[in-house]
Structure formats: structure tokens, C-alpha cells
Design a protein around this motif. Structure first.
Motif, PDB file in Angstrom:
ATOM      1  N   HIS A  75      23.357  32.964 -54.594  1.00 10.99           N
ATOM      2  CA  HIS A  75      22.481  33.898 -53.893  1.00 10.99           C
ATOM      3  C   HIS A  75      21.091  33.294 -53.779  1.00 10.99           C
ATOM      4  O   HIS A  75      20.610  32.658 -54.710  1.00 10.99           O
ATOM      5  CB  HIS A  75      22.406  35.222 -54.648  1.00 10.99           C
ATOM      6  N   VAL A  76      20.456  33.533 -52.670  1.00  9.55           N
ATOM      7  CA  VAL A  76      19.093  33.062 -52.466  1.00  9.55           C
ATOM      8  C   VAL A  76      18.197  34.272 -52.220  1.00  9.55           C
ATOM      9  O   VAL A  76      18.475  35.086 -51.331  1.00  9.55           O
ATOM     10  CB  VAL A  76      19.005  32.110 -51.254  1.00  9.55           C
ATOM     11  N   ILE A  77      17.158  34.397 -53.030  1.00 14.48           N
ATOM     12  CA  ILE A  77      16.238  35.525 -52.862  1.00 14.48           C
ATOM     13  C   ILE A  77      15.297  35.215 -51.699  1.00 14.48           C
ATOM     14  O   ILE A  77      14.579  34.215 -51.725  1.00 14.48           O
ATOM     15  CB  ILE A  77      15.401  35.750 -54.134  1.00 14.48           C
ATOM     16  N   LEU A  78      15.328  36.054 -50.691  1.00  9.70           N
ATOM     17  CA  LEU A  78      14.426  35.858 -49.556  1.00  9.70           C
ATOM     18  C   LEU A  78      13.188  36.731 -49.688  1.00  9.70           C
ATOM     19  O   LEU A  78      12.099  36.361 -49.264  1.00  9.70           O
ATOM     20  CB  LEU A  78      15.143  36.180 -48.243  1.00  9.70           C
ATOM     21  N   ASP A  79      13.367  37.908 -50.286  1.00 10.86           N
ATOM     22  CA  ASP A  79      12.234  38.811 -50.448  1.00 10.86           C
ATOM     23  C   ASP A  79      12.491  39.751 -51.617  1.00 10.86           C
ATOM     24  O   ASP A  79      13.627  40.174 -51.834  1.00 10.86           O
ATOM     25  CB  ASP A  79      12.016  39.613 -49.165  1.00 10.86           C
ATOM     26  N   GLY A  80      11.435  40.083 -52.340  1.00 12.50           N
ATOM     27  CA  GLY A  80      11.578  40.985 -53.477  1.00 12.50           C
ATOM     28  C   GLY A  80      11.824  40.226 -54.773  1.00 12.50           C
ATOM     29  O   GLY A  80      11.981  39.012 -54.785  1.00 12.50           O
ATOM     30  N   TRP A  81      11.823  40.968 -55.879  1.00 10.09           N
ATOM     31  CA  TRP A  81      12.033  40.367 -57.200  1.00 10.09           C
ATOM     32  C   TRP A  81      13.346  40.853 -57.790  1.00 10.09           C
ATOM     33  O   TRP A  81      13.656  42.044 -57.735  1.00 10.09           O
ATOM     34  CB  TRP A  81      10.890  40.756 -58.162  1.00 10.09           C
ATOM     35  N   ALA A  82      14.077  39.917 -58.385  1.00 11.86           N
ATOM     36  CA  ALA A  82      15.316  40.277 -59.069  1.00 11.86           C
ATOM     37  C   ALA A  82      15.309  39.654 -60.455  1.00 11.86           C
ATOM     38  O   ALA A  82      14.364  38.949 -60.825  1.00 11.86           O
ATOM     39  CB  ALA A  82      16.524  39.795 -58.274  1.00 11.86           C
ATOM     40  N   CYS A  83      16.330  39.927 -61.222  1.00  9.94           N
ATOM     41  CA  CYS A  83      16.405  39.310 -62.545  1.00  9.94           C
ATOM     42  C   CYS A  83      17.853  39.121 -62.957  1.00  9.94           C
ATOM     43  O   CYS A  83      18.745  39.827 -62.514  1.00  9.94           O
ATOM     44  CB  CYS A  83      15.689  40.179 -63.586  1.00  9.94           C
ATOM     45  N   ARG A  84      18.031  38.145 -63.800  1.00  3.48           N
ATOM     46  CA  ARG A  84      19.290  37.972 -64.510  1.00  3.48           C
ATOM     47  C   ARG A  84      19.114  38.668 -65.848  1.00  3.48           C
ATOM     48  O   ARG A  84      18.096  38.475 -66.520  1.00  3.48           O
ATOM     49  CB  ARG A  84      19.526  36.488 -64.732  1.00  3.48           C
ATOM     50  N   TYR A  85      20.055  39.511 -66.233  1.00  2.68           N
ATOM     51  CA  TYR A  85      19.852  40.237 -67.485  1.00  2.68           C
ATOM     52  C   TYR A  85      21.166  40.486 -68.206  1.00  2.68           C
ATOM     53  O   TYR A  85      22.243  40.413 -67.615  1.00  2.68           O
ATOM     54  CB  TYR A  85      19.144  41.572 -67.231  1.00  2.68           C
ATOM     55  N   LYS A  86      21.021  40.771 -69.467  1.00  2.00           N
ATOM     56  CA  LYS A  86      22.186  41.122 -70.274  1.00  2.00           C
ATOM     57  C   LYS A  86      21.892  42.436 -70.977  1.00  2.00           C
ATOM     58  O   LYS A  86      20.805  42.612 -71.544  1.00  2.00           O
ATOM     59  CB  LYS A  86      22.462  40.037 -71.304  1.00  2.00           C
ATOM     60  N   GLN A  87      22.825  43.336 -70.925  1.00  2.00           N
ATOM     61  CA  GLN A  87      22.619  44.637 -71.554  1.00  2.00           C
ATOM     62  C   GLN A  87      23.649  44.844 -72.647  1.00  2.00           C
ATOM     63  O   GLN A  87      24.842  44.639 -72.441  1.00  2.00           O
ATOM     64  CB  GLN A  87      22.748  45.743 -70.502  1.00  2.00           C
ATOM     65  N   ARG A 119      23.196  34.296 -48.836  1.00  2.00           N
ATOM     66  CA  ARG A 119      24.119  33.595 -49.712  1.00  2.00           C
ATOM     67  C   ARG A 119      24.496  32.249 -49.106  1.00  2.00           C
ATOM     68  O   ARG A 119      24.454  32.060 -47.897  1.00  2.00           O
ATOM     69  CB  ARG A 119      25.380  34.423 -49.953  1.00  2.00           C
ATOM     70  N   ILE A 120      24.822  31.318 -49.981  1.00  2.00           N
ATOM     71  CA  ILE A 120      25.359  30.034 -49.556  1.00  2.00           C
ATOM     72  C   ILE A 120      26.585  29.784 -50.414  1.00  2.00           C
ATOM     73  O   ILE A 120      26.501  29.909 -51.641  1.00  2.00           O
ATOM     74  CB  ILE A 120      24.344  28.886 -49.772  1.00  2.00           C
ATOM     75  N   THR A 121      27.683  29.443 -49.807  1.00  2.00           N
ATOM     76  CA  THR A 121      28.883  29.231 -50.614  1.00  2.00           C
ATOM     77  C   THR A 121      28.759  27.944 -51.412  1.00  2.00           C
ATOM     78  O   THR A 121      28.027  27.023 -51.038  1.00  2.00           O
ATOM     79  CB  THR A 121      30.147  29.127 -49.738  1.00  2.00           C
ATOM     80  N   GLY A 122      29.470  27.886 -52.514  1.00  2.00           N
ATOM     81  CA  GLY A 122      29.464  26.695 -53.336  1.00  2.00           C
ATOM     82  C   GLY A 122      29.924  25.480 -52.546  1.00  2.00           C
ATOM     83  O   GLY A 122      29.359  24.393 -52.655  1.00  2.00           O
ATOM     84  N   GLU A 123      30.956  25.665 -51.758  1.00  2.00           N
ATOM     85  CA  GLU A 123      31.437  24.608 -50.869  1.00  2.00           C
ATOM     86  C   GLU A 123      30.316  24.022 -50.025  1.00  2.00           C
ATOM     87  O   GLU A 123      30.137  22.807 -49.931  1.00  2.00           O
ATOM     88  CB  GLU A 123      32.505  25.185 -49.918  1.00  2.00           C
ATOM     89  N   THR A 124      29.556  24.916 -49.401  1.00  2.00           N
ATOM     90  CA  THR A 124      28.504  24.476 -48.494  1.00  2.00           C
ATOM     91  C   THR A 124      27.438  23.672 -49.229  1.00  2.00           C
ATOM     92  O   THR A 124      26.980  22.629 -48.756  1.00  2.00           O
ATOM     93  CB  THR A 124      27.846  25.686 -47.818  1.00  2.00           C
ATOM     94  N   ILE A 125      27.052  24.156 -50.411  1.00  2.00           N
ATOM     95  CA  ILE A 125      26.056  23.419 -51.179  1.00  2.00           C
ATOM     96  C   ILE A 125      26.565  22.027 -51.508  1.00  2.00           C
ATOM     97  O   ILE A 125      25.862  21.018 -51.351  1.00  2.00           O
ATOM     98  CB  ILE A 125      25.704  24.177 -52.486  1.00  2.00           C
TER      99      ILE A 125
END
Lengths: 247, 247
Positions: free
Chosen positions: A50-62, A104-110
Motif C-alpha cells: 500500500h502507498v499512502i497518498l494522503d492522510g496519516w496511517a499507522c501499523r499497530y498491534k493490539q 496499491r502496487i502488487t508485489g509482482e509489479t514492484i
DNA sequence: CGTTCGCTTGATACCGCTCAAACTGCGTGG
DNA sequence: CCACGCAGTTTGAGCGGTATCAAGCGAACG
């Protein structure tokens, strides 16, 4: 199309027009997510980055008992796991902290991009390395810095990262996080974040209101945090608004 | 030559004979370092990746006031920064915790290996991803786990990592760290490590003597630590000595 | 206009830190 | 073989930074 990911990769290494076009074509249609919703739920079967284009996100564990740790903050231009496709299952979630637009960019594409262009390969590698360096500094902060130092260090980091993609000016940047979010980033409680923020304000290092952070005394803040800006400068270019040799 | 790095990569993905030979030829002559010496001092100009062949090392950062944080533990088979060559300067040091034997592979060589063999590329990518996952779990530990949980989680992690390269048996593994080292890994003091170890011993979860850790109650230890072994299993194969579905 | 969410502040508790001292094991040299 | 030194471990006493619990407040919003 010239989006924020390109701006970030360009800050690492100059891309040719051909590479820019190749990269632009790699993006899948973008999607929007409301604040406080999961972009990638825990246990999801990961297929694309995933590529963030706008806004803030986070990776988290709960944890089941309610404890939450934010593992990393994802800002515009950040790539979320270029290698996820190697995993069968991810053990943490990606959540939107504000309204977020992602592509999004697929793993293949990268993989193809990296094979077709050494420059793009280097750009992606540098971006991955910068991400790792940030994670390492968080380890240091959580392990050995006091609450005040952690907060100061985080502010220095965020300002620099946002400046690298053109989202900060010389002494201020957006900060759309709640005090609870900050607490979950820094391994503290929101109550203590509140008091620590008050201290930082009272000593005149920062002001913070209306989701905007103003760094009043950059030198002082960096000194307090033991902040060394070089760890973010995987780039050869200059992206530090304070300039070199200032820590 | 069939060293521990190959064993580790093989645990991720099966390598062909040709790939094994290619990889074997990539290694520069190995060097030995005494315990408590730096393998790569801070501020060094990084040229090649280091591969731990024997002994334990760590990546660490030391503050001028004496505080030290160990950022990651480097066990036999671990690659230390396959991308260092992209950096102009590294902001932390690599130190030997025990006597250590390392070999090196130049960044150039790694790049060539990845280009010449998709299998090797995937192997290196998986190894890098596993490393990142470990770092993320450390972030969670330092941020939100109690002293007891941190220690328990670390023991689970180390046992699993060592098992993956054949250096642990079903319920025990070497642990050549001092209590001060453990403290600097977990962001605690050595005094508190000592008391926490006593608690873990008294509850019958582990025994620890003579640089060897025995896990007496793996299930109990994992439960206490909220340990989810899947994050280390980037591999398709089975490397968990406890077997699947046991957490 | 009621409800909710985030911020702020106070009172108190506790986990882990600091300082200090004694103990253990082990390598070294006399 | 013993004496010594040193690094690491163990234990105690007291302190402090951060957590917990609780209450009030303001602003956004349906």
C-alpha cells in the motif's frame, strides 16, 4: 501523475522520465478510508503493498487486554510493506489515523520495476533502508529515552519526514494525532503525554494547537532529544530544513 | 563450504546447487573479533555487509551519558545490513558480545546475486523481512510489555531463531548474555533483570545457568509473553520446535 | 441539546530505578 | 596452591517517573 511517492523517491535518487512513467503506471486505483478504520486488518492475507497518498496511517498491534502499540507511523509517500507478498499472514494491522487515500502496487509489479531499472531498485532500497533506520531509532527511544526526550525526538523526526515530501515548512508541520495516539506511539499513557506536552510548551520549545505543531526552538528540541538527523538522510541530497551540521 | 547463512536461507526457500556455489563464492575471508570489541564502529564508512558465522553480536547505540540501547541481536546466520552500502555513514555501532567470527559480502556482490537468481533474491528478501518483523516485535515489547513479559518474549524469540539454524534443541539453547546485556536489550536495568529472572525461575518457567537457557514450560512462557511464533515464520517450512498451533 | 470524544488536572499507587554493599566464580600471577 | 582482582550476580533500602483512577471541561457533531 506525479504523486507524493515519486517526490519521496526523487529525494533519494533522481529518476529518469521513463522510470517515472513506469512507476506511474504501476499504481492501482486509489481507495479512501475513513479515520479510525482498518486499511489492512490483522491476519489478512497480504497481496499488495500500500502507498499512502494522503492522510496519516499507522501499523499497530493490539492486545486482547486493550493495550495498543503503534509500531510505525505511515505518512504520505510511505510504502507499506513492499515485501508483504512474501508473508502468508501478517500479525498486526494497518489503521487509518485520519481520513486516508491509498493506492496499491502488487508485489509482482514492484519486483518487475526493480528488475527493469537499477535506478528504481536503488530508490526502493533506499526507501526501505530509511524505514528500517526509523524503526531502529524508535527502539532506542522506547528503550532508553525519557518521556520528554521521546516526545521531542518524535517531533524532530516527523518534521523532517514531512519536509522531505514537501508537507512541512521551515518550523512547523501538521500533527493530526490525538494525545492517545501519541501515547501509543511512545509507549506511555495519554495522561502523561498531556503533562509532558505542557512541559515542552512551558519551556518554549514548541507550540501545539489545532493539529499543527510549531517548533519554536529547533536546536533546543534536537539537543533535548539527542536527535541526529543523519539517520534519515539516506539521500545524497539535502532535505533537512535546519541544514547540515546543526545538531 | 556450507555455512550457517546457507542453513538459514534454506529454511526460507530451497536453494539449487548452482545457487549454493554462487553464494559460497561470495564470501570474503572471515575475521575474528574478541568479545566486547566493535566489529563496526559508529560513524564508520560502510562498504560491505557482515555475516555472523559464529558467536553473538549486537547493533547498539550509546549515549554520551552512558545509556546504551541494544537495537538488535545478531546471531549466527544473521546478515548485518545487506544495504549498508547505500549509507554514507552509520549512526550506530556493531559490537561483539562474545568472541565472533564474521565473513563479509560486498554490496555489489549481493546485488549481483539477486539479479542472477530469483531464488536467491527471494531468500534474501525473506531474510530481510524476518529481520524487520523482529524489530517490530521489539518495538511492541519495549512500548507495551512489562519487564517479565519482555524477558519471556525475548527468550521465546531467541530459542526460535537459534532453532532455525540448528543451534537449539527442543527445550534449551545457549544464552551467552550478561544481565547487563539483557538490560540493554530490554530497556531495563541489570538489577531489575536480576529480580525478573528470579521470578521466572521461581514460577518454574525457565532455568538459566552457565550461559544456557532451559525452557521448562514453553506453553506457559509463550502465554505469559503473548508470544505469537508466526511472525518469525516467513518461511513456508516448519522451524518451530513446539510445532504449529501451540500458542 | 444531549452525547461523545479529546483535553486537562488532581490524588494516589506502583513498577522499575538508583545507590550501595556483599557475594560468587574464575583467571592470573606470585 | 593460594592470594588477589575483577567481572558478573544477588540482595536491600529508598526514591522517582510514569501509571491508574477519577472528575470536570470544552468543542464537535448528530
Amino acid at each position: 501523475m506525479h504523486n507524493v511517492l515519486m517526490r519521496k523517491l526523487e529525494s533519494f535518487i533522481r529518476l529518469s522520465d521513463a522510470d517515472e512513467i513506469r512507476l506511474a503506471n504501476a499504481f492501482r486505483p486509489s481507495r479512501r478510508f475513513a479515520a479510525r478504520t482498518d486499511i489492512v486488518p490483522e491476519g489478512d492475507d497480504p497481496s499488495a503493498a500500500h502507498v499512502i497518498l494522503d492522510g496519516w496511517a499507522c501499523r499497530y498491534k493490539q492486545f486482547t487486554d486493550g493495550r495498543r502499540q503503534i509500531i510505525s507511523l505511515l505518512l504520505p509517500g510511505d510504502i507499506c510493506d513492499p515485501h508483504v507478498f512474501l508473508l502468508s499472514r501478517i500479525g498486526h494491522a494497518i489503521g487509518a489515523l485520519t481520513p486516508v487515500t491509498v493506492s496499491r502496487i502488487t508485489g509482482e509489479t514492484i519486483r518487475d520495476l526493480k528488475f527493469s531499472s537499477p535506478t528504481l531498485q536503488e530508490a526502493f532500497d533506499r526507501e526501505a533502508l530509511a524505514t528500517v533506520e526509523i524503526q531502529r531509532e524508535w527502539t532506542v527511544s522506547l528503550g532508553r529515552r525519557s518521556a520528554t526526550e521521546r516526545l521531542a525526538h518524535l517531533f524532530c523526526e516527523l518534521h523532517l519526514r514531512l519536509a522531505a515530501v514537501g508537507l512541512a515548512d521551515a518550523s512547523s508541520c501538521p500533527l493530526p494525532l490525538t494525545q492517545t495516539d501519541l501515547a501509543d506511539v511512545l509507549g506511555l499513557t495519554s495522561v502523561h503525554i498531556n503533562r509532558t506536552l505542557r512541559d515542552l510548551r512551558n519551556t518554549g520549545l514548541i507550540t501545539l494547537s489545532g493539529k499543527r505543531l510549531v517548533i519554536e526552538d529547533a536546536q533546543g528540541l534536537r539537543q533535548l532529544a539527542h536527535f541526529d538527523p543523519t539517520y534519515l538522510q539516506v539521500a545524497s541530497g539535502e532535505t533537512d530544513p535546519l541544514g547540515p551540521l546543526h545538531h
